[in-house]
Design an enzyme around this catalytic site. Structure first.
Site, PDB file in Angstrom:
ATOM      1  N   GLY A  74       0.826  -1.214   0.000  1.00  0.00           N
ATOM      2  CA  GLY A  74       0.000   0.000   0.000  1.00  0.00           C
ATOM      3  C   GLY A  74       0.860   1.264   0.000  1.00  0.00           C
ATOM      4  O   GLY A  74       2.088   1.212   0.161  1.00  0.00           O
ATOM      5  N   ALA A 106       2.299   1.835   3.592  1.00  0.00           N
ATOM      6  CA  ALA A 106       3.097   0.676   3.994  1.00  0.00           C
ATOM      7  C   ALA A 106       4.383   0.557   3.184  1.00  0.00           C
ATOM      8  O   ALA A 106       5.430   0.167   3.720  1.00  0.00           O
ATOM      9  CB  ALA A 106       2.270  -0.594   3.841  1.00  0.00           C
ATOM     10  N   LYS A 141       1.841  -5.650  -9.086  1.00  0.00           N
ATOM     11  CA  LYS A 141       1.786  -4.366  -8.351  1.00  0.00           C
ATOM     12  C   LYS A 141       2.664  -4.362  -7.089  1.00  0.00           C
ATOM     13  O   LYS A 141       2.864  -3.313  -6.484  1.00  0.00           O
ATOM     14  CB  LYS A 141       0.339  -3.984  -8.025  1.00  0.00           C
ATOM     15  N   LEU A 171      -6.762 -10.268   5.752  1.00  0.00           N
ATOM     16  CA  LEU A 171      -7.195  -9.827   7.087  1.00  0.00           C
ATOM     17  C   LEU A 171      -8.305 -10.708   7.643  1.00  0.00           C
ATOM     18  O   LEU A 171      -8.476 -10.800   8.852  1.00  0.00           O
ATOM     19  CB  LEU A 171      -7.688  -8.376   7.031  1.00  0.00           C
ATOM     20  N   THR A 189      -1.143  -1.843   8.812  1.00  0.00           N
ATOM     21  CA  THR A 189      -1.634  -0.753   7.954  1.00  0.00           C
ATOM     22  C   THR A 189      -2.753  -1.225   7.023  1.00  0.00           C
ATOM     23  O   THR A 189      -3.489  -0.406   6.504  1.00  0.00           O
ATOM     24  CB  THR A 189      -0.505  -0.161   7.071  1.00  0.00           C
ATOM     25  N   SER A 203      -5.928  -2.147   5.135  1.00  0.00           N
ATOM     26  CA  SER A 203      -7.368  -1.855   5.278  1.00  0.00           C
ATOM     27  C   SER A 203      -7.878  -1.385   3.929  1.00  0.00           C
ATOM     28  O   SER A 203      -7.140  -0.706   3.210  1.00  0.00           O
ATOM     29  CB  SER A 203      -7.587  -0.738   6.297  1.00  0.00           C
ATOM     30  N   LYS A 233     -13.318   2.789  10.696  1.00  0.00           N
ATOM     31  CA  LYS A 233     -12.003   2.978  11.337  1.00  0.00           C
ATOM     32  C   LYS A 233     -12.183   3.238  12.839  1.00  0.00           C
ATOM     33  O   LYS A 233     -11.374   2.798  13.653  1.00  0.00           O
ATOM     34  CB  LYS A 233     -11.228   4.138  10.690  1.00  0.00           C
ATOM     35  N   PRO A 291      -3.230   9.538  11.196  1.00  0.00           N
ATOM     36  CA  PRO A 291      -2.833  10.553  10.212  1.00  0.00           C
ATOM     37  C   PRO A 291      -4.038  11.294   9.618  1.00  0.00           C
ATOM     38  O   PRO A 291      -5.133  10.749   9.540  1.00  0.00           O
ATOM     39  CB  PRO A 291      -2.145   9.741   9.101  1.00  0.00           C
ATOM     40  N   VAL A 319      -3.318  11.514   3.640  1.00  0.00           N
ATOM     41  CA  VAL A 319      -1.910  11.293   3.322  1.00  0.00           C
ATOM     42  C   VAL A 319      -1.666  11.489   1.824  1.00  0.00           C
ATOM     43  O   VAL A 319      -2.343  10.871   0.996  1.00  0.00           O
ATOM     44  CB  VAL A 319      -1.480   9.868   3.757  1.00  0.00           C
TER      45      VAL A 319
HETATM   46  N1  LIG Z   1      -4.161   7.373   2.718  1.00  0.00           N
HETATM   47  C1  LIG Z   1      -4.712   8.133   3.667  1.00  0.00           C
HETATM   48  O1  LIG Z   1      -5.032   9.311   3.465  1.00  0.00           O
HETATM   49  C2  LIG Z   1      -4.899   7.595   5.056  1.00  0.00           C
HETATM   50  C3  LIG Z   1      -5.151   8.502   6.101  1.00  0.00           C
HETATM   51  C4  LIG Z   1      -5.326   8.010   7.396  1.00  0.00           C
HETATM   52  C5  LIG Z   1      -5.240   6.649   7.626  1.00  0.00           C
HETATM   53  N2  LIG Z   1      -5.005   5.790   6.581  1.00  0.00           N
HETATM   54  C6  LIG Z   1      -4.933   4.355   6.873  1.00  0.00           C
HETATM   55  O2  LIG Z   1      -3.658   3.907   6.453  1.00  0.00           O
HETATM   56  C7  LIG Z   1      -3.724   2.560   6.027  1.00  0.00           C
HETATM   57  C8  LIG Z   1      -3.101   2.416   4.658  1.00  0.00           C
HETATM   58  O3  LIG Z   1      -3.727   3.330   3.766  1.00  0.00           O
HETATM   59  P1  LIG Z   1      -3.146   3.583   2.297  1.00  0.00           P
HETATM   60  O4  LIG Z   1      -3.620   4.907   1.856  1.00  0.00           O
HETATM   61  O5  LIG Z   1      -1.700   3.273   2.277  1.00  0.00           O
HETATM   62  O6  LIG Z   1      -3.995   2.493   1.518  1.00  0.00           O
HETATM   63  P2  LIG Z   1      -3.703   1.614   0.204  1.00  0.00           P
HETATM   64  O7  LIG Z   1      -2.595   2.139  -0.581  1.00  0.00           O
HETATM   65  O8  LIG Z   1      -5.032   1.443  -0.434  1.00  0.00           O
HETATM   66  O9  LIG Z   1      -3.240   0.238   0.858  1.00  0.00           O
HETATM   67  C9  LIG Z   1      -4.116  -0.538   1.602  1.00  0.00           C
HETATM   68  C10 LIG Z   1      -3.606  -1.948   1.617  1.00  0.00           C
HETATM   69  O10 LIG Z   1      -4.532  -2.729   2.381  1.00  0.00           O
HETATM   70  C11 LIG Z   1      -4.571  -4.003   1.818  1.00  0.00           C
HETATM   71  N3  LIG Z   1      -5.857  -4.673   2.075  1.00  0.00           N
HETATM   72  C12 LIG Z   1      -7.098  -4.222   1.821  1.00  0.00           C
HETATM   73  N4  LIG Z   1      -7.991  -5.155   2.185  1.00  0.00           N
HETATM   74  C13 LIG Z   1      -7.301  -6.218   2.655  1.00  0.00           C
HETATM   75  C14 LIG Z   1      -7.652  -7.487   3.168  1.00  0.00           C
HETATM   76  N5  LIG Z   1      -8.920  -7.896   3.266  1.00  0.00           N
HETATM   77  N6  LIG Z   1      -6.653  -8.313   3.555  1.00  0.00           N
HETATM   78  C15 LIG Z   1      -5.368  -7.949   3.444  1.00  0.00           C
HETATM   79  N7  LIG Z   1      -4.968  -6.757   2.962  1.00  0.00           N
HETATM   80  C16 LIG Z   1      -5.928  -5.908   2.577  1.00  0.00           C
HETATM   81  C17 LIG Z   1      -4.356  -3.820   0.321  1.00  0.00           C
HETATM   82  O11 LIG Z   1      -3.658  -4.979  -0.064  1.00  0.00           O
HETATM   83  P3  LIG Z   1      -3.613  -5.617  -1.516  1.00  0.00           P
HETATM   84  O12 LIG Z   1      -2.367  -5.052  -2.101  1.00  0.00           O
HETATM   85  O13 LIG Z   1      -3.540  -7.062  -1.281  1.00  0.00           O
HETATM   86  O14 LIG Z   1      -4.852  -5.156  -2.241  1.00  0.00           O
HETATM   87  C18 LIG Z   1      -3.492  -2.572   0.232  1.00  0.00           C
HETATM   88  O15 LIG Z   1      -2.147  -2.865  -0.009  1.00  0.00           O
HETATM   89  C19 LIG Z   1      -5.200   2.171   6.089  1.00  0.00           C
HETATM   90  O16 LIG Z   1      -5.427   1.510   7.306  1.00  0.00           O
HETATM   91  C20 LIG Z   1      -5.922   3.504   6.089  1.00  0.00           C
HETATM   92  O17 LIG Z   1      -7.163   3.436   6.738  1.00  0.00           O
HETATM   93  C21 LIG Z   1      -4.838   6.230   5.311  1.00  0.00           C
END
Ligand SMILES: NC(=O)c1ccc[n+]([C@@H]2O[C@H](COP(=O)([O-])OP(=O)(O)OC[C@H]3O[C@@H](n4cnc5c(N)ncnc54)[C@H](OP(=O)(O)O)[C@@H]3O)[C@@H](O)[C@H]2O)c1
Length: 338
Positions: A21, A24, A49, A70, A89, A91, A166, A189, A192
């Site tokens: 992600g 991550a 990816k 998850l 991380t 979700s 969340k 955060p 992001v």
């Molecule tokens: N981006 C923001 O603005 C922001 C702000 C505050 C908090 N957050 C939190 O930060 C975390 C990461 O966000 P991000 O923006 O980096 O998101 P992202 O790029 O969409 O990455 C999320 C990752 O979660 C994995 N995922 C989703 N469903 C899953 C499942 N059922 N089992 C295993 N893996 C799963 C996906 O894995 P796959 O590669 O396998 O699809 C993906 O790699 C999340 O918890 C989010 O709520 C994000």
């Protein structure tokens, strides 16, 4: 904030869930640079990816990608086996309740229980500012800090299923960790943005991309807080490595909440070649104002933040470099941070 490689860690193995992600990938990169051995969970290790993770410095020697979902407790338990710490991380990031609720809530519980079973030293959970500030009854004079929680009824009534899920997930994480004597620290955060390592565009980056492609003609009369992805990744490592770190940490620079009108103005100043909206969708209501908040807790641990203007600039440059935005033939970009 640059990574502090003077505190090289060797011999520790940690797991990062959802390793490919946006956030991550940076956590994995910095952990490898610091000398950690990293187990990264992904749902499909063969998916192209994930290739950027294998290219990271130190990945050949110290990164293992493991298949885990998850909602599959056993897969998590296997991934955490032998780990000193876990960075949770993974979700979905969506407002679709069908896709969001189960992996966020049941998935987080599974992670906490599996981490406790595996006897990991500490879990760092990526929560969100969405679990903190969504409360219509809070007076505008109140400074939002780590004691505040979003109002679940309000999230539900406004169909903000991301913040709802969340919030329920973070509460469940605290309950499960307490019941099992697990050391849990949470990072909250704001939105992001910044430089992408992964090849795909994630949900929070779409928030910026949509202003550059002509797909939206107006901007909303609302405010949003932003934080750089590298700062968020470093915050995770900082709270993992600081023995005295505890509780929740709001993660964003001071004054990072700005009106969307300011966002489009900054983008238009840096990148005048794109069709960036100039009109507010709601010009009749008073202009939305930022709420007051405190980031003192994470600053006290020594985190330094990238200014929001720089984060916006870096996001666009990265979208161009990754091929998600056409690069203008004559570079009209106008970068002057002052
Ligand atoms: N981006 C923001 O603005 C922001 C702000 C505050 C908090 N957050 C939190 O930060 C975390 C990461 O966000 P991000 O923006 O980096 O998101 P992202 O790029 O969409 O990455 C999320 C990752 O979660 C994995 N995922 C989703 N469903 C899953 C499942 N059922 N089992 C295993 N893996 C799963 C996906 O894995 P796959 O590669 O396998 O699809 C993906 O790699 C999340 O918890 C989010 O709520 C994000």
């Amino acid at each position: 904030m640059p990574i502090d490689s003077s505190t090289q860690v060797s011999g520790q193995t940690v797991c990062v869930t959802g390793a490919a992600g946006f956030i991550a990938s940076w956590i994995v990169k910095f952990l490898l640079e610091k000398g950690y051995s990293v187990k990264g969970t992904v749902r499909n290790p063969d998916d192209p990816k994930n290739a950027h993770l294998r290219e990271l410095e130190g990945a050949k020697e110290r990164l293992a990608l493991c298949k885990a979902d998850l909602l599959d407790y056993e897969s998590l338990k296997e991934a955490f086996n032998g780990c000193d710490g876990v960075f949770h991380t993974a979700s979905p990031v969506t407002d679709d309740p069908e896709k969001m609720l189960e992996p966020a809530v049941i998935g987080t519980k599974n992670v906490i229980v599996a981490a406790a079973e595996a006897k990991v030293r500490r879990v760092v959970f990526t929560s969100s500012i969405g679990t903190v500030y969504m409360d219509p009854n809070r007076s505008p004079d109140i400074v939002v800090d780590e004691h505040c929680w979003s109002d679940l009824e309000y999230c539900k009534n406004t169909k903000n299923w991301y913040c709802y899920a969340k919030t329920v997930a973070e509460k469940a994480a605290w309950e499960e960790a307490k019941a099992r004597g697990l050391d849990l620290v949470v990072v909250n955060p704001m939105l992001v943005i910044g430089t992408l390592l992964q090849p795909t565009v994630n949900a929070s980056i779409i928030h910026i991309l949509k202003y550059l492609t002509g797909s939206v003609k107006t901007y909303a009369n609302s405010v949003q807080g932003y934080v750089d992805v590298r700062d968020v990744a470093l915050a995770h490592i900082l709270v993992y490595e600081t023995p005295s770190a505890s509780g929740r940490y709001i993660c964003a620079d001071s004054d990072s909440i700005i009106h969307r009108g300011e966002v489009v103005e900054i983008l238009a100043k840096f990148f005048p070649e794109y069709p960036i909206p100039t009109k507010c969708k709601d010009e009749k209501s008073p202009r939305a104002k930022p709420y007051k908040y405190s980031n003192q807790k994470i600053k006290d641990l020594g985190l330094k933040f990238t200014p929001v203007r720089q984060c916006l600039y870096d996001s666009v440059k990265s979208l161009q470099e990754k091929g998600h935005l056409p690069i203008p033939t004559q570079n009209q970009s106008n970068f002057n941070i002052n």
